[in-house]
Design an enzyme around this catalytic site. Structure first.
Site, PDB file in Angstrom:
ATOM      1  CG  ASP A 115       0.623   7.936  -3.327  1.00  0.00           C
ATOM      2  OD1 ASP A 115       0.351   8.580  -4.176  1.00  0.00           O
ATOM      3  OD2 ASP A 115       0.405   7.940  -1.960  1.00  0.00           O
ATOM      4  CG  ASP A 136      -1.980   1.054   1.341  1.00  0.00           C
ATOM      5  OD1 ASP A 136      -2.391   1.246   0.218  1.00  0.00           O
ATOM      6  OD2 ASP A 136      -2.369   1.542   2.360  1.00  0.00           O
ATOM      7  CG  HIS A 175      -4.980   8.252   3.968  1.00  0.00           C
ATOM      8  ND1 HIS A 175      -4.468   8.958   2.833  1.00  0.00           N
ATOM      9  CD2 HIS A 175      -5.084   7.056   3.911  1.00  0.00           C
ATOM     10  CE1 HIS A 175      -4.748   8.162   2.064  1.00  0.00           C
ATOM     11  NE2 HIS A 175      -4.987   6.911   2.371  1.00  0.00           N
ATOM     12  N   GLY A 185      -8.909   5.948   3.058  1.00  0.00           N
ATOM     13  CA  GLY A 185      -9.510   6.472   4.097  1.00  0.00           C
ATOM     14  C   GLY A 185     -10.680   6.174   4.349  1.00  0.00           C
ATOM     15  CD  GLU A 206      -3.156   8.375  -4.016  1.00  0.00           C
ATOM     16  OE1 GLU A 206      -3.877   9.468  -4.010  1.00  0.00           O
ATOM     17  OE2 GLU A 206      -2.775   7.715  -3.155  1.00  0.00           O
ATOM     18  CG  ASN A 261      -7.551   0.631   0.632  1.00  0.00           C
ATOM     19  OD1 ASN A 261      -7.946  -0.122   0.117  1.00  0.00           O
ATOM     20  ND2 ASN A 261      -6.438   1.221   0.465  1.00  0.00           N
ATOM     21  CB  VAL A 262     -10.541  -0.326   7.038  1.00  0.00           C
ATOM     22  CG1 VAL A 262     -10.809   0.259   8.358  1.00  0.00           C
ATOM     23  CG2 VAL A 262     -11.495  -0.153   6.232  1.00  0.00           C
TER      24      VAL A 262
END
Length: 289
Positions: A105, A83, A177, A206, A135, A227-228
């Protein structure tokens, strides 16, 4: 069970019009809790290791091998994902170790540089049968493209996906986030318009700050990978604090870390069930697919 490719889990969820939980690993106990959660829920999960986590552990290999081993030992369908990698070499190393996917990213780069770097990661990943998430965004820092007030443009998203060949796209639609309160508002109409503009699954970063009912509506509008991290970390930490308060004499860290692991697993199982509970049967008022 053998490690499951991220691509398989994400595309299956997209085809069912459901979501799939992608939860961050902080340490071994997190990984153990998350695979336990998937087993409890009877549904798949994606374990994520962030670049920040790698830095904290002093390198990718130890935490990566722990997560991969936990995933392979589980009876559930589990994938492992890198990630928020801003380092192309880190992304390549994760792929070499057997990760099913990486999120590159490049949001701190300008658009053209982001495209160029993302293409390099995609080319390496696809040769090695790995899935790539990327992203958009030009704002650096923790929030990145998910800072409040920053939104992904559907036309630019379409262009970016076409130019890079990415397999999934993280989009900025209102979440941020590291939120500890679940009060974020998602632009569901924008989710729907981006979903219509691109041909790859969408990712909501987020999500810790987004209420369950809003996440469900976001999935109905077109989100797939959810996503968590912070939300689950809160359950772990709260349980540790409670255990220590009730047992001040304890010195064996396994006692209180075990309480945290159990609490995180229970909440992760609940979220997995919420995200994967059924196909989209309709859209919120004013939102179209």
């Amino acid at each position: 069970m053998p490690l499951v490719p991220t691509k398989e889990l994400v595309l299956a969820a997209a085809a069912r019009h459901t979501g799939i939980g992608a939860f961050n690993v902080i340490h071994l106990e997190t990984a153990e809790a998350l695979v336990s959660a998937a087993e409890q829920a009877g549904a798949p999960v994606i374990l994520q290791i962030s670049q920040n986590c790698v830095l904290w552990h002093g390198g990718l290999d130890p935490i990566a091998r722990a997560a991969l081993t936990a995933a392979e030992a589980s009876s559930a369908h589990v994938a492992v994902h890198l990630d928020h990698a801003e380092d192309e070499n880190l992304a390549r190393r994760a792929i070499d170790l057997g990760f099913g996917s990486v999120m590159f990213d490049g949001s701190a780069l300008d658009y053209e540089a982001n495209v160029e770097a993302t293409v390099r990661v995609v080319e390496y990943a696809h040769v090695n049968d790995a899935f790539v998430e990327a992203e958009l965004g030009t704002i650096g820092g923790k929030d990145g493209a998910h800072a409040p007030g920053t939104r992904t443009d559907p036309r630019e998203a379409h262009r970016f996906v076409d130019e890079t060949g990415v397999d999934a796209l993280a989009v900025a639609v209102g979440s941020s986030h590291a939120m500890t309160e679940r009060t974020a508002a998602i632009d569901l109409d924008l989710v729907s318009r981006i979903h219509a503009a691109v041909h790859v699954p969408l990712v909501l970063h987020g999500s810790s700050g987004v209420p369950d009912e809003t996440i469900i509506m976001a999935i109905r509008a077109g989100m797939t990978k959810i996503n968590v991290s912070t939300h689950l970390n809160g359950f772990f930490t709260t349980a540790v604090r409670a255990y220590l308060a009730a047992h001040p004499e304890v010195v064996d860290s396994r006692r209180y870390v075990g309480a945290g692991r159990e609490a995180l697993a229970a909440e992760a199982a609940r979220l997995i069930t919420v995200f994967s509970s059924g196909p989209r049967t309709g859209f919120p008022e004013g939102v179209t697919a």
